[in-house]
Design an enzyme around this catalytic site. Structure first.
Site, PDB file in Angstrom:
ATOM      1  N   SER A 139     -18.863 -15.217   2.795  1.00 43.27           N
ATOM      2  CA  SER A 139     -18.749 -16.603   2.340  1.00 43.27           C
ATOM      3  C   SER A 139     -19.219 -16.746   0.896  1.00 43.27           C
ATOM      4  O   SER A 139     -18.739 -16.046   0.004  1.00 43.27           O
ATOM      5  CB  SER A 139     -19.540 -17.513   3.290  1.00 43.27           C
ATOM      6  OG  SER A 139     -19.332 -18.870   2.992  1.00 43.27           O
ATOM      7  N   ASP A 204      -9.879 -20.476   9.652  1.00 46.41           N
ATOM      8  CA  ASP A 204     -11.073 -20.849   8.896  1.00 46.41           C
ATOM      9  C   ASP A 204     -10.871 -22.250   8.305  1.00 46.41           C
ATOM     10  O   ASP A 204     -10.000 -22.458   7.469  1.00 46.41           O
ATOM     11  CB  ASP A 204     -11.308 -19.837   7.770  1.00 46.41           C
ATOM     12  CG  ASP A 204     -12.674 -19.986   7.117  1.00 46.41           C
ATOM     13  OD1 ASP A 204     -13.169 -21.115   7.014  1.00 46.41           O
ATOM     14  OD2 ASP A 204     -13.239 -18.958   6.685  1.00 46.41           O
ATOM     15  N   HIS A 233     -14.834 -19.664  10.385  1.00 51.32           N
ATOM     16  CA  HIS A 233     -15.620 -19.250   9.216  1.00 51.32           C
ATOM     17  C   HIS A 233     -16.896 -18.511   9.604  1.00 51.32           C
ATOM     18  O   HIS A 233     -17.351 -17.646   8.867  1.00 51.32           O
ATOM     19  CB  HIS A 233     -15.966 -20.477   8.368  1.00 51.32           C
ATOM     20  CG  HIS A 233     -16.564 -20.129   7.036  1.00 51.32           C
ATOM     21  ND1 HIS A 233     -15.838 -19.491   6.050  1.00 51.32           N
ATOM     22  CD2 HIS A 233     -17.816 -20.305   6.529  1.00 51.32           C
ATOM     23  CE1 HIS A 233     -16.610 -19.300   4.986  1.00 51.32           C
ATOM     24  NE2 HIS A 233     -17.814 -19.772   5.258  1.00 51.32           N
TER      25      HIS A 233
END
Length: 286
Positions: A139, A204, A233
């Site tokens: 991320s 996601d 995610h």
């Protein structure tokens, strides 16, 4: 313009659990201790100074037969205590030593200074070479990962997990990079010279799948990506293909390392036969 900058900064602010899920302290002999890990002799805990003057916590999850070192930069909504079980699983399944840092004074540039401090510790205190190092960014953690990867040109590999193209691009589908953008991965990926393995979930809803696809497209040395069907995610580690394909990537990097070592030895120490027929030698392209 200032409002846009503030919005981007707020979106990517680090908001780990409060209070933290762990504690770090020094025991009577001065050893740094991470609460809950005192029984694990294969974990080193460090308090490191960064060039910005901050102190960060770094845990080094050591494997006695590690193939590589996996420098892991996690996302912005967790802390090291919450990820304890994941690091144990990765170390066991992948035969890796895994250093991980906690961003205690998070900002874009502080995360860059943080990962540089951990790399310096790996190099100076553990003797880890670039060729033995794989950088892993999850991320927002893909920002410091690609920052360091763009500066180290002998890395073994990079893993991008639910990575972002840039801060602005998570919020708006812009086609150009603005000066006030943060974590400009779309620009830095072009300067990474090692194999890049991209993992992204097709569902996601935080960082669209298109970010992962574009980063893979822009990579110089593309490794087959893993598009996790139905993955979000924050849950890719729960899919069985996650560990399977990570192990496959590491096996490929190990073979690549052995091939390069063999080619180097043959180049430096050719046999009599090889010397006579040198024009006929063929090596695989990098």
């Amino acid at each position: 313009m200032g409002n846009v900058t503030g919005t981007v900064a707020a979106k990517f602010a680090f908001f780990p659990p409060e209070p933290p899920t762990y504690d770090v302290y020094r025991d009577d002999d001065g050893t740094v201790v991470f609460s809950g890990l005192t029984a694990d002799k294969n974990v080193d805990v460090h308090l490191l100074d960064t060039k910005a003057g901050n102190k960060i916590v770094a845990t080094f999850w050591k494997h006695p037969f590690a193939r590589f070192t996996f420098l892991y930069s996690h996302g912005n909504a967790a802390d090291l205590g919450q990820m304890h079980d994941l690091f144990i699983e990765l170390r066991a399944h992948l035969l890796m030593t895994i250093p991980v840092m906690e961003h205690l004074q998070p900002s874009e540039f502080n995360t860059y200074y943080d990962i540089e401090a951990v790399y310096s510790c790996l190099k100076n205190e553990y003797g880890i070479k670039q060729e033995e190092l794989i950088l892993y960014g999850q991320s927002v953690g893909s920002g410091p990962t690609l920052h360091l990867a763009s500066k180290l040109h002998k890395l073994r590999g990079v893993v991008l997990h639910s990575a972002i193209l840039s801060g602005i691009r998570v919020l708006y589908p812009v086609k150009m990079t603005f000066w006030f953008d943060i974590f400009k991965n779309i620009d830095k990926i072009r300067h990474v010279n090692c194999p890049v393995f991209v993992i992204h979930g097709t569902n996601d809803d935080i960082v669209d799948w298109s970010h992962g696809k574009r980063l893979w497209e822009l990579s110089k040395e593309k490794y087959d990506p893993l598009w996790v069907k139905g993955g979000g995610h924050c849950n890719l580690e729960t899919f069985p293909e996650y560990i399977k394909y990570l192990r496959k990537f590491l096996n490929a990097m190990e073979k690549l390392s052995l091939t390069k070592q063999t080619n180097k030895q043959l180049t430096q120490n050719p046999s009599i036969t090889e010397s006579r027929h040198n024009k006929c030698l063929r090596f695989g392209k990098k």
